[in-house]
Design a protein around this motif. Structure first.
Motif, PDB file in Angstrom:
ATOM      1  N   UNK A  65      19.128  41.063  20.969  1.00  0.00           N
ATOM      2  CA  UNK A  65      19.873  42.294  21.240  1.00  0.00           C
ATOM      3  C   UNK A  65      19.011  43.521  20.962  1.00  0.00           C
ATOM      4  N   UNK A  66      18.250  43.466  19.885  1.00  0.00           N
ATOM      5  CA  UNK A  66      17.353  44.577  19.561  1.00  0.00           C
ATOM      6  C   UNK A  66      16.278  44.753  20.630  1.00  0.00           C
ATOM      7  N   UNK A  67      15.880  43.628  21.220  1.00  0.00           N
ATOM      8  CA  UNK A  67      14.791  43.657  22.200  1.00  0.00           C
ATOM      9  C   UNK A  67      15.271  44.041  23.597  1.00  0.00           C
ATOM     10  N   UNK A  68      16.325  43.360  24.077  1.00  0.00           N
ATOM     11  CA  UNK A  68      16.748  43.558  25.468  1.00  0.00           C
ATOM     12  C   UNK A  68      18.244  43.771  25.647  1.00  0.00           C
ATOM     13  N   UNK A  69      19.025  43.431  24.639  1.00  0.00           N
ATOM     14  CA  UNK A  69      20.462  43.642  24.724  1.00  0.00           C
ATOM     15  C   UNK A  69      21.238  42.398  25.112  1.00  0.00           C
ATOM     16  N   UNK A  70      22.263  42.078  24.319  1.00  0.00           N
ATOM     17  CA  UNK A  70      23.154  40.966  24.644  1.00  0.00           C
ATOM     18  C   UNK A  70      24.461  41.155  23.881  1.00  0.00           C
ATOM     19  N   UNK A  71      25.479  40.452  24.320  1.00  0.00           N
ATOM     20  CA  UNK A  71      26.787  40.565  23.665  1.00  0.00           C
ATOM     21  C   UNK A  71      27.511  39.227  23.744  1.00  0.00           C
ATOM     22  N   UNK A  72      27.893  38.639  22.600  1.00  0.00           N
ATOM     23  CA  UNK A  72      28.627  37.371  22.632  1.00  0.00           C
ATOM     24  C   UNK A  72      30.110  37.595  22.935  1.00  0.00           C
ATOM     25  N   UNK A  73      30.563  37.074  24.059  1.00  0.00           N
ATOM     26  CA  UNK A  73      31.978  37.112  24.422  1.00  0.00           C
ATOM     27  C   UNK A  73      32.596  35.851  23.819  1.00  0.00           C
ATOM     28  N   UNK A  74      33.017  35.961  22.592  1.00  0.00           N
ATOM     29  CA  UNK A  74      33.333  34.795  21.774  1.00  0.00           C
ATOM     30  C   UNK A  74      34.463  33.940  22.338  1.00  0.00           C
ATOM     31  N   UNK A  75      35.587  34.555  22.646  1.00  0.00           N
ATOM     32  CA  UNK A  75      36.734  33.757  23.083  1.00  0.00           C
ATOM     33  C   UNK A  75      36.490  33.100  24.437  1.00  0.00           C
ATOM     34  N   UNK A  76      35.675  33.737  25.291  1.00  0.00           N
ATOM     35  CA  UNK A  76      35.363  33.150  26.599  1.00  0.00           C
ATOM     36  C   UNK A  76      34.242  32.124  26.520  1.00  0.00           C
ATOM     37  N   UNK A  77      33.500  32.117  25.403  1.00  0.00           N
ATOM     38  CA  UNK A  77      32.391  31.177  25.273  1.00  0.00           C
ATOM     39  C   UNK A  77      31.197  31.554  26.120  1.00  0.00           C
ATOM     40  N   UNK A  78      30.939  32.865  26.237  1.00  0.00           N
ATOM     41  CA  UNK A  78      29.846  33.354  27.079  1.00  0.00           C
ATOM     42  C   UNK A  78      28.984  34.350  26.324  1.00  0.00           C
ATOM     43  N   UNK A  79      27.706  34.349  26.644  1.00  0.00           N
ATOM     44  CA  UNK A  79      26.798  35.387  26.166  1.00  0.00           C
ATOM     45  C   UNK A  79      26.437  36.258  27.359  1.00  0.00           C
ATOM     46  N   UNK A  80      26.750  37.545  27.259  1.00  0.00           N
ATOM     47  CA  UNK A  80      26.333  38.463  28.325  1.00  0.00           C
ATOM     48  C   UNK A  80      24.976  39.039  27.954  1.00  0.00           C
ATOM     49  N   UNK A  81      24.012  38.782  28.794  1.00  0.00           N
ATOM     50  CA  UNK A  81      22.647  39.256  28.581  1.00  0.00           C
ATOM     51  C   UNK A  81      22.424  40.465  29.478  1.00  0.00           C
ATOM     52  N   UNK A  82      21.929  41.544  28.890  1.00  0.00           N
ATOM     53  CA  UNK A  82      21.747  42.782  29.641  1.00  0.00           C
ATOM     54  C   UNK A  82      20.479  42.757  30.486  1.00  0.00           C
ATOM     55  N   UNK A  83      19.431  42.127  29.965  1.00  0.00           N
ATOM     56  CA  UNK A  83      18.168  42.064  30.700  1.00  0.00           C
ATOM     57  C   UNK A  83      17.462  40.754  30.379  1.00  0.00           C
TER      58      UNK A  83
END
Length: 308
Positions: A65-83
């Motif tokens: 996340x510090x490097x490129x950005x990401x967000x764990x969508x916990x209840x959906x079981x997904x990681x959203x990666x920004x780059x």
């Protein structure tokens, strides 16, 4: 001069602290303070890991996340990666992280980075690439619909009438260009009991006599016991939900191809056909967070294709 430099230094530190708080700790959408990489051992994908492994995994996500950005969508079981822009199944990521053994725990930043880069090599099962310019460059409408109307039509296409199933959630992001669709045939009996027990802790429903009563009820904090019990029920229910994910960009491509053949159909009905075909034919642009059972796949097709 010295005083001025001190004042400037304090201001810089204050602004930097605010930015860290707002972007890393505070959820700008919810207006709440939280830490998005905390260890819960709550959702099924987390239980793939031991507490020590999950702590390392979250440290790895934070490093990415510090490097490129990401967000764990916990209840959906997904990681959203920004780059690069993609969604990755957290079930798949945690399983791979666990198989990497002690090396992943020792250097979680490198381990998570390698896993994300591996996903970037090809859109395999559990990986979905999305595009925030999903309509096309400088395009603002599809078939007369702006991004909000098109997103609304897509959401409508996922909720069929007359299909027996349990509501399992769904979300669409018109800015990023992806949609999630929870699939659950029926809550197990023990999950139903958990919800009933949680409701009992909420107390008797408030009788509203005027608008002031409504406002008071809304402003009254919910019982901590009820919140905890409801969260446990939600987490248990999620074990039986599988999530189907669609990329808007690919849906739009198929929509444009099919639209002339269904000239007089409502957009949501055309989208139902498009999304059902994408799922049935295993076309790129849709994936599951984990391999679906036959029952889950059949239910998803029923929810999508009842209009076709």
């Amino acid at each position: 001069m010295v005083v001025a430099l001190i004042v400037v230094g304090v201001l810089v530190l204050g602004v930097a602290g605010f930015v860290v708080w707002f972007l890393k700790i505070r959820d700008p959408l919810k207006g709440e303070d939280f830490y998005k990489f905390h260890v819960e051992q709550k959702w099924l994908w987390e239980l793939t890991l031991t507490p020590e492994q999950e702590k390392a995994f979250m440290a790895g996500l934070e490093a990415y996340d510090d490097e490129r950005g990401c967000y764990p969508m916990r209840s959906e079981g997904l990681l959203r990666v920004y780059s690069p822009m993609m969604l990755i199944s957290l079930y798949s990521l945690t399983e791979q992280f666990a198989t990497m053994g002690p090396d992943a725990v020792q250097d979680p930043g490198r381990a998570v980075h390698d896993l994300v880069m591996r996903a970037a090599e090809g859109e395999v099962e559990g990986v979905l690439y999305y595009n925030d310019e999903w309509m096309g460059e400088d395009v603002t409408e599809v078939d007369g619909m702006d991004k909000y109307a098109f997103t609304d039509a897509m959401m409508s296409a996922t909720f069929a009438q007359g299909v027996d199933h349990e509501f399992a959630g769904g979300y669409a992001d018109e800015n990023k260009g992806y949609l999630t669709m929870g699939v659950l045939t029926k809550n197990p009996e023990h999950v139903e009991r958990m919800y009933q027990e949680a409701s009992a802790l909420a107390g008797e429903p408030t009788e509203y006599r005027n608008k002031l009563d409504v406002m008071r009820d809304v402003m009254t904090p919910e019982s901590p016991e009820y919140v905890a019990a409801f969260d446990r029920a939600e987490a248990e229910k999620s074990k039986y939900i599988n999530t189907l994910v669609f990329c808007f960009e690919r849906v739009v491509e198929h929509y444009r191809d099919l639209r002339p053949q269904l000239e007089y159909a409502e957009p949501k009905d055309v989208l139902s056909v498009v999304m059902a075909r994408m799922l049935e034919d295993d076309l790129r642009g849709c994936t599951w967070t984990r391999p679906p059972s036959d029952e889950q796949r059949e239910l998803a097709l029923a929810l999508l294709s009842n209009r076709s």
